[in-house]
Write an enzyme that holds these catalytic residues in place. Structure first.
Site, PDB file in Angstrom:
ATOM      1  N   ASP A 147      24.663  54.526  51.385  1.00 13.31           N
ATOM      2  CA  ASP A 147      25.352  54.263  51.920  1.00 13.31           C
ATOM      3  C   ASP A 147      26.046  54.002  53.071  1.00 13.31           C
ATOM      4  OD1 ASP A 147      28.239  54.000  50.303  1.00 13.31           O
ATOM      5  OD2 ASP A 147      27.640  55.754  49.507  1.00 13.31           O
ATOM      6  N   ASP A 202      34.435  49.642  45.851  1.00 12.10           N
ATOM      7  CA  ASP A 202      33.854  50.267  44.484  1.00 12.10           C
ATOM      8  C   ASP A 202      34.415  49.817  43.366  1.00 12.10           C
ATOM      9  OD1 ASP A 202      32.866  51.876  46.299  1.00 12.10           O
ATOM     10  OD2 ASP A 202      33.591  53.910  45.196  1.00 12.10           O
TER      11      ASP A 202
HETATM   12  C1  GLA Z   1      30.809  55.075  48.246  1.00 12.80           C
HETATM   13  C2  GLA Z   1      29.588  53.922  47.253  1.00 12.80           C
HETATM   14  C3  GLA Z   1      29.313  54.511  45.417  1.00 12.80           C
HETATM   15  C4  GLA Z   1      29.059  56.351  45.481  1.00 12.80           C
HETATM   16  C5  GLA Z   1      30.013  56.390  46.761  1.00 12.80           C
HETATM   17  C6  GLA Z   1      29.300  58.195  46.461  1.00 12.80           C
HETATM   18  O1  GLA Z   1      31.956  54.864  47.742  1.00 12.80           O
HETATM   19  O2  GLA Z   1      30.141  52.841  47.352  1.00 12.80           O
HETATM   20  O3  GLA Z   1      28.796  53.701  44.821  1.00 12.80           O
HETATM   21  O4  GLA Z   1      28.061  56.130  45.817  1.00 12.80           O
HETATM   22  O5  GLA Z   1      30.219  56.634  47.509  1.00 12.80           O
HETATM   23  O6  GLA Z   1      29.892  58.896  47.396  1.00 12.80           O
END
Ligand code: GLA
Length: 404
Positions: A147, A202
């Site tokens: 990430d 997301d």
């Molecule tokens: C980010 C990523 C998500 C998830 C969260 C976890 O937002 O894009 O897919 O992995 O972190 O905290």
């Protein structure tokens, strides 16, 4: 002589470093990830139960392979800096969990972050990349989602390349999934860094919409789809655009789930289920387990589908060239009202520069199979007539008939 030797050694080191693991993810990865449904509520027992359900539901047999544990599995680093799992939620340690997943014939994925902390505030890998990569290898990790939170001042390309090199040095083949949200256009530079890269922020479980969280947004399925336009030229075996994990089974109506899944298959997207595999409705199963739809996604050519037509603003038509001259065509009705369609195949030419597609449908006749009903629907010799329900798709596989 010494300088020459040094040059050779340095050359060797950088040659070894400048590699991702080749031969992995030749088709888009398929699996399950904990985040969309369970967020930070991950534990040894939850992940084991999802591995069990992956097998008992038939998903493993349909091609889903990776059980990926997202954020929040972490405890603290030990005095030497090695990461340890949360001792309460993972009393047996991570290797025992990975061994269990492997014993089911599945593969194990884990999550970390290029920053000091993960998005949920747990220890990130910054400054510990090689140490973490060795730890993951010792646990039996097969897939790393990496990430991008808390990375102020870091270069994405530099940080992801460091982790790629760390994984390579640790030596255990790992599918490397970049989760940088598309900010630095990873499709332009990550082809030799990772096997897939997120293209957007997301996803969340809605068809149409955007939710702002201040400096970032989560997106509905259609908004994410729109952000894939033009990226098709960057996808192929071993290197995929990732429009984020699936929300199928997480609360949208069945027609919207079906449209979401169909479009992800048209995009040659990674198929990472994000629902509770232990409590799937019949409709959710029918979507996630439709092998002919999955085959569109997993087609070995690895061409990402693209929009080539749209007789109306509300209706978009996508194509995905398949092996053997077959073609997937998906009519997507984005509106809530049904759409009455008459579509004369013989008038259509499919052109897409990114994938090098130039196909005149007047030149051949195809047999038509409806992949959601399973019915054979004639050929492209006659115009197609269909009513496509609101927020749904008509997903067809066209197979070229031999010329007479
Ligand atoms: C980010 C990523 C998500 C998830 C969260 C976890 O937002 O894009 O897919 O992995 O972190 O905290």
């Amino acid at each position: 002589m010494r300088i020459a030797l040094l040059t050779v050694l340095l050359g060797l080191t950088s040659a070894v470093g400048a590699q991702k693991f080749h031969g992995l993810a030749q088709t888009p990865p398929m699996g399950w990830n904990s985040w969309n449904k369970f967020a930070c509520n991950v534990s040894d027992s939850l992940v084991r139960s999802m591995a069990d359900a992956m097998v008992s539901s038939g998903m493993k047999d349909a091609g889903y392979t990776y059980i990926i544990m997202d954020d929040c599995w972490h405890g603290t680093r030990d005095s030497l800096g090695f990461i340890r799992p949360n001792p309460v939620h993972f009393p047996n340690g991570i290797k025992a969990l990975a061994d269990y997943i492997h014993s089911k014939g599945l593969q194990f994925g884990i999550y970390s972050c290029a920053g000091n902390k993960t998005c949920a505030g747990h220890p990130g890998s910054r400054g510990h990349e090689y140490q973490d990569a060795v730890t993951y290898a010792s646990w039996g990790v097969d897939y790393l989602k990496y990430d991008w939170c808390n990375t102020d001042g870091l270069s994405a390309r530099g940080a992801y390349t460091t982790m790629r090199d760390a994984l390579q040095t640790a030596g255990r083949p790992v599918v490397f999934s970049l989760c940088e949200w598309g900010t630095s256009k990873p499709w332009e530079w990550a082809g030799d860094v990772g096997h897939l890269w997120r293209t957007t922020g997301d996803i969340y479980n809605t068809f149409e919409g955007e939710v702002s969280h201040g400096d970032w947004s989560s997106w509905g399925v259609m908004a994410i789809l729109d952000q894939q336009k033009g990226l098709e030229k960057y996808a192929g075996p071993g290197h995929w655009n990732d429009p984020d994990m699936l929300e199928v089974g997480n609360g949208m109506p069945v027609n919207e789930d079906r449209a979401h899944f169909s479009m992800w298959c048209m995009l040659a997207a990674p198929l990472i289920a994000g629902n509770d595999l232990g409590r799937m409705s019949r409709e959710t199963r029918q979507i996630l387990l439709n092998r002919e739809v999955i085959a569109i996604d997993q087609d070995p050519l690895g061409i990402q589908g693209f929009q080539f037509d749209g007789p109306d603003d509300s209706l978009q038509v996508f194509a995905k060239p398949l092996t053997g001259g077959d073609l997937a065509v998906c009519f997507l009705n984005r509106n809530r009202e049904p759409f009455s369609l008459t579509y004369d195949w013989k008038e259509k030419v499919i052109i897409n520069e990114g994938t090098g597609t130039h196909l005149n449908l007047a030149a051949s006749t195809y047999r038509i199979k409806n992949l959601w009903t399973g019915s054979d629907d004639g050929t492209t010799a006659a115009p197609l007539s269909a009513v496509i329900p609101g927020r749904d798709v008509l997903l067809l596989r066209l197979t070229r008939q031999p010329a007479n």
